[in-house]
Design a protein around this motif. Structure first.
Motif, PDB file in Angstrom:
ATOM      1  N   THR A  58       1.729  -1.562  -6.793  1.00 60.06           N
ATOM      2  CA  THR A  58       1.388  -0.992  -5.557  1.00 60.06           C
ATOM      3  C   THR A  58      -0.258  -0.621  -5.719  1.00 60.06           C
ATOM      4  O   THR A  58      -0.875  -0.517  -6.982  1.00 60.06           O
ATOM      5  CB  THR A  58       1.816   0.151  -5.091  1.00 60.06           C
TER       6      THR A  58
ATOM      7  N   ASP B 120      -3.000   1.997  -3.552  1.00 57.61           N
ATOM      8  CA  ASP B 120      -3.279   3.209  -2.602  1.00 57.61           C
ATOM      9  C   ASP B 120      -4.296   2.738  -1.495  1.00 57.61           C
ATOM     10  O   ASP B 120      -5.080   1.891  -1.936  1.00 57.61           O
ATOM     11  CB  ASP B 120      -3.770   4.467  -3.140  1.00 57.61           C
ATOM     12  N   GLN B 121      -4.256   3.504  -0.581  1.00 59.19           N
ATOM     13  CA  GLN B 121      -5.297   3.088   0.550  1.00 59.19           C
ATOM     14  C   GLN B 121      -6.694   3.073   0.163  1.00 59.19           C
ATOM     15  O   GLN B 121      -7.273   1.949   0.300  1.00 59.19           O
ATOM     16  CB  GLN B 121      -5.126   3.929   1.989  1.00 59.19           C
ATOM     17  N   ALA B 122      -7.005   3.918  -0.543  1.00 60.66           N
ATOM     18  CA  ALA B 122      -8.758   4.052  -1.084  1.00 60.66           C
ATOM     19  C   ALA B 122      -8.643   2.902  -1.961  1.00 60.66           C
ATOM     20  O   ALA B 122      -9.977   1.984  -1.789  1.00 60.66           O
ATOM     21  CB  ALA B 122      -8.791   5.152  -1.623  1.00 60.66           C
TER      22      ALA B 122
ATOM     23  N   HIS C 149      -7.223  -0.080  -2.105  1.00 56.76           N
ATOM     24  CA  HIS C 149      -7.162  -1.132  -1.051  1.00 56.76           C
ATOM     25  C   HIS C 149      -8.600  -1.460  -0.597  1.00 56.76           C
ATOM     26  O   HIS C 149      -9.075  -2.658  -0.451  1.00 56.76           O
ATOM     27  CB  HIS C 149      -6.197  -1.152  -0.078  1.00 56.76           C
ATOM     28  N   ASP C 150      -9.027  -0.435   0.210  1.00 55.74           N
ATOM     29  CA  ASP C 150     -10.289  -0.550   0.882  1.00 55.74           C
ATOM     30  C   ASP C 150     -11.453  -0.872   0.044  1.00 55.74           C
ATOM     31  O   ASP C 150     -12.383  -1.640   0.391  1.00 55.74           O
ATOM     32  CB  ASP C 150     -10.703   0.706   1.588  1.00 55.74           C
TER      33      ASP C 150
ATOM     34  N   VAL D  92       0.815  -1.281   0.013  1.00 53.35           N
ATOM     35  CA  VAL D  92       0.158  -0.086  -0.037  1.00 53.35           C
ATOM     36  C   VAL D  92       0.945   1.323  -0.025  1.00 53.35           C
ATOM     37  O   VAL D  92       1.895   1.447   0.791  1.00 53.35           O
ATOM     38  CB  VAL D  92      -1.022   0.011   1.207  1.00 53.35           C
TER      39      VAL D  92
END
Length: 229
Positions: free
Chosen positions: A211, A213-215, A217-218, A65
């Protein structure tokens, strides 16, 4: 008399040999044209869901991430496509042949008829010109996720990946609505396809060591939570 008989035998042998050669050449020529110009009528195939070999949540958790990279230096030309695949076919035409039903192609491998189901929006399309070949993980998204550090040869391989889940024939409308957005910003209108889409996205990013990013991933975590148990 013996010499005359020998010459006759040799003559018949040479004649038989030439006939064999001519027949062999004719078989090669016929085989070539049958292969090049036959109708493309192989059974349709739908890009298969990823088979990660482990729990999708675990595979998602294994992705790095990180914030998205910058677009500096990006160009679609840095991902050369569509590559030649032989017999006048390029990557686009191969995808259309694989994913359509009753596909017919001309001598230049261009799809002239057939039927395709666009899994993003559920549309059935019979005109190949209304189809786009979507990269599950868009080229610009890949660039922001680590492909900016690849060689052009690696980017070409990514852009022409015929492995089954990175390239998919969909309606031009749905592909252009998606653009280069990740699942945090765009999801297929057909909700029942979300599980497959998320699994394929995770698989591509895993295979190419990209990779998330966090959004992103969620959003993927939410999508795979809806997969059948």
């Amino acid at each position: 008399m013996t010499v005359i008989a020998d010459h006759g035998a040799m003559s018949r042998k040479r004649s038989t040999t030439w006939v064999s050669v001519v027949v062999f050449i004719l078989l090669i020529v016929i085989g070539y044209y049958l292969t090049r110009y036959q109708d493309q009528t192989a059974p349709p195939t739908t890009p298969a869901p990823a088979e990660p070999g482990q729990d999708p949540a675990a595979q998602l958790a294994a992705l790095t991430v990180a914030p998205e990279g910058r677009m500096a230096g990006y160009s679609r030309d840095r991902f050369p496509h569509w590559s030649s695949q032989g017999n006048s076919c390029d990557t686009r035409e191969i995808v259309l042949q694989r994913q359509g039903s009753d596909v017919r192609s001309d001598g230049e491998c261009r799809a002239t008829s057939g039927s395709w189901v666009s899994v993003y929006d559920g549309e059935t399309i019979t005109d190949a010109s209304k189809l786009d070949i979507d990269h599950t993980v868009a080229l610009a998204e890949a660039w922001r996720s680590g492909a900016d550090k690849w060689t052009d040869e690696q980017r070409q391989k990514f852009a022409n990946d015929l492995g089954g889940i990175q390239l998919i024939a969909v309606s031009a409308t749905s592909n252009r609505a998606k653009g280069d957005q990740d699942p945090a910003k765009w999801k297929p209108p057909v909700r029942s396809y979300w599980c497959t889409y998320a699994l394929n996205w995770i698989s591509v990013k895993t295979t190419y060591k990209l990779t998330v990013d966090q959004a992103e991933h969620d959003a993927l975590a939410t999508m795979i939570s809806q997969c059948p148990k």
